[in-house]
Design a protein around this motif. Sequence first.
Motif, PDB file in Angstrom:
ATOM      1  N   ARG A  20      11.881  12.812 -23.935  1.00 32.33           N
ATOM      2  CA  ARG A  20      10.628  12.471 -24.617  1.00 32.33           C
ATOM      3  C   ARG A  20       9.802  11.502 -23.775  1.00 32.33           C
ATOM      4  O   ARG A  20       8.583  11.651 -23.645  1.00 32.33           O
ATOM      5  N   LEU A  21      10.459  10.529 -23.179  1.00 26.54           N
ATOM      6  CA  LEU A  21       9.757   9.566 -22.338  1.00 26.54           C
ATOM      7  C   LEU A  21       9.204  10.225 -21.076  1.00 26.54           C
ATOM      8  O   LEU A  21       8.106   9.888 -20.625  1.00 26.54           O
ATOM      9  N   LEU A  22       9.929  11.176 -20.516  1.00 27.62           N
ATOM     10  CA  LEU A  22       9.437  11.888 -19.336  1.00 27.62           C
ATOM     11  C   LEU A  22       8.204  12.714 -19.687  1.00 27.62           C
ATOM     12  O   LEU A  22       7.241  12.773 -18.915  1.00 27.62           O
ATOM     13  N   ARG A  23       8.191  13.347 -20.860  1.00 23.53           N
ATOM     14  CA  ARG A  23       6.993  14.094 -21.291  1.00 23.53           C
ATOM     15  C   ARG A  23       5.801  13.159 -21.431  1.00 23.53           C
ATOM     16  O   ARG A  23       4.698  13.488 -21.010  1.00 23.53           O
ATOM     17  N   SER A  24       6.018  11.999 -22.018  1.00 24.23           N
ATOM     18  CA  SER A  24       4.930  11.032 -22.155  1.00 24.23           C
ATOM     19  C   SER A  24       4.424  10.586 -20.790  1.00 24.23           C
ATOM     20  O   SER A  24       3.217  10.507 -20.564  1.00 24.23           O
ATOM     21  N   ALA A  25       5.338  10.302 -19.886  1.00 25.54           N
ATOM     22  CA  ALA A  25       4.945   9.880 -18.539  1.00 25.54           C
ATOM     23  C   ALA A  25       4.153  10.977 -17.842  1.00 25.54           C
ATOM     24  O   ALA A  25       3.153  10.712 -17.172  1.00 25.54           O
ATOM     25  N   PHE A  26       4.573  12.239 -18.015  1.00 27.68           N
ATOM     26  CA  PHE A  26       3.848  13.359 -17.409  1.00 27.68           C
ATOM     27  C   PHE A  26       2.436  13.456 -17.978  1.00 27.68           C
ATOM     28  O   PHE A  26       1.471  13.651 -17.238  1.00 27.68           O
ATOM     29  N   VAL A  28       0.639  11.137 -19.141  1.00 22.70           N
ATOM     30  CA  VAL A  28      -0.161  10.006 -18.688  1.00 22.70           C
ATOM     31  C   VAL A  28      -0.600  10.167 -17.237  1.00 22.70           C
ATOM     32  O   VAL A  28      -1.740   9.898 -16.887  1.00 22.70           O
ATOM     33  N   CYS A  29       0.293  10.637 -16.371  1.00 23.23           N
ATOM     34  CA  CYS A  29      -0.069  10.692 -14.952  1.00 23.23           C
ATOM     35  C   CYS A  29      -0.420  12.088 -14.457  1.00 23.23           C
ATOM     36  O   CYS A  29      -1.047  12.230 -13.410  1.00 23.23           O
ATOM     37  N   GLY A  30      -0.033  13.144 -15.180  1.00 25.82           N
ATOM     38  CA  GLY A  30      -0.437  14.491 -14.827  1.00 25.82           C
ATOM     39  C   GLY A  30       0.320  15.134 -13.682  1.00 25.82           C
ATOM     40  O   GLY A  30      -0.049  16.200 -13.219  1.00 25.82           O
ATOM     41  N   ASP A  31       1.388  14.518 -13.228  1.00 25.24           N
ATOM     42  CA  ASP A  31       2.155  15.064 -12.118  1.00 25.24           C
ATOM     43  C   ASP A  31       3.631  14.838 -12.416  1.00 25.24           C
ATOM     44  O   ASP A  31       4.047  13.711 -12.709  1.00 25.24           O
ATOM     45  N   LEU A  34       5.402  12.259 -10.038  1.00 30.89           N
ATOM     46  CA  LEU A  34       4.970  10.889 -10.332  1.00 30.89           C
ATOM     47  C   LEU A  34       5.525  10.418 -11.670  1.00 30.89           C
ATOM     48  O   LEU A  34       5.887   9.245 -11.816  1.00 30.89           O
ATOM     49  N   ALA A  35       5.591  11.326 -12.643  1.00 31.85           N
ATOM     50  CA  ALA A  35       6.141  10.966 -13.955  1.00 31.85           C
ATOM     51  C   ALA A  35       7.608  10.556 -13.835  1.00 31.85           C
ATOM     52  O   ALA A  35       8.042   9.573 -14.449  1.00 31.85           O
ATOM     53  N   GLU A  36       8.357  11.292 -13.029  1.00 33.35           N
ATOM     54  CA  GLU A  36       9.760  10.927 -12.812  1.00 33.35           C
ATOM     55  C   GLU A  36       9.864   9.556 -12.158  1.00 33.35           C
ATOM     56  O   GLU A  36      10.703   8.732 -12.546  1.00 33.35           O
ATOM     57  N   ASP A  37       9.025   9.297 -11.156  1.00 33.35           N
ATOM     58  CA  ASP A  37       9.034   7.990 -10.491  1.00 33.35           C
ATOM     59  C   ASP A  37       8.649   6.877 -11.458  1.00 33.35           C
ATOM     60  O   ASP A  37       9.251   5.799 -11.452  1.00 33.35           O
ATOM     61  N   LEU A  38       7.635   7.143 -12.268  1.00 33.25           N
ATOM     62  CA  LEU A  38       7.169   6.158 -13.236  1.00 33.25           C
ATOM     63  C   LEU A  38       8.273   5.808 -14.229  1.00 33.25           C
ATOM     64  O   LEU A  38       8.558   4.629 -14.468  1.00 33.25           O
TER      65      LEU A  38
END
Length: 167
Positions: A20-26, A28-31, A34-38
């Motif tokens: 769920r957090l990875l989906r939110s990060a994706f 937010v950043c669109g990549d 980058l979402a995984e890194d974030l």
Amino acid sequence: MRSESVDSDFAAFVQARQHRLLRSAFLVCGDHHLAEDLLQGALVKLALRWERVREGDPEAFLRTVMYRDAVSWWRRFHRETPRGSPPETEAAGREDVPSRLVFADALRRLPPRQRAVLVLRYFDDLTEARTAEILGVTVGTVKSQASAGLRKLRELMPEIGEMAERG
């Protein structure tokens, strides 16, 4: 030295929320990368503070770190993405594209703060006050950014409105 129970508590926390957090990060950043890194960076910061944060609301801490880091990245590395064709011609060929891909593309075109507000408010279903707290802005800023972001999404995605009317 950390005990095994602390490590297992942290591992269980991450396991239960990571997708769920990875989906939110994706969103937010669109990549995806980058979402995984974030998310990974935010998890490292949480792990370093786990013993102090775990009894409170560690997910709130993690989300705050994640969204603030995303804003910091945007400020440091913001660059325009050149496109092969104007947006009008890109949108014209979308009849066969699933609506979630159209939405993801439109979301990426929003300014970073509007994108973060919309993801926190409508995807993560947080209150205006909690969204403001996470982003370090006022509730009024959350309201104005949400309004502007929704207006921009309607402009970028007229086909979504048409899909909703058709059912």
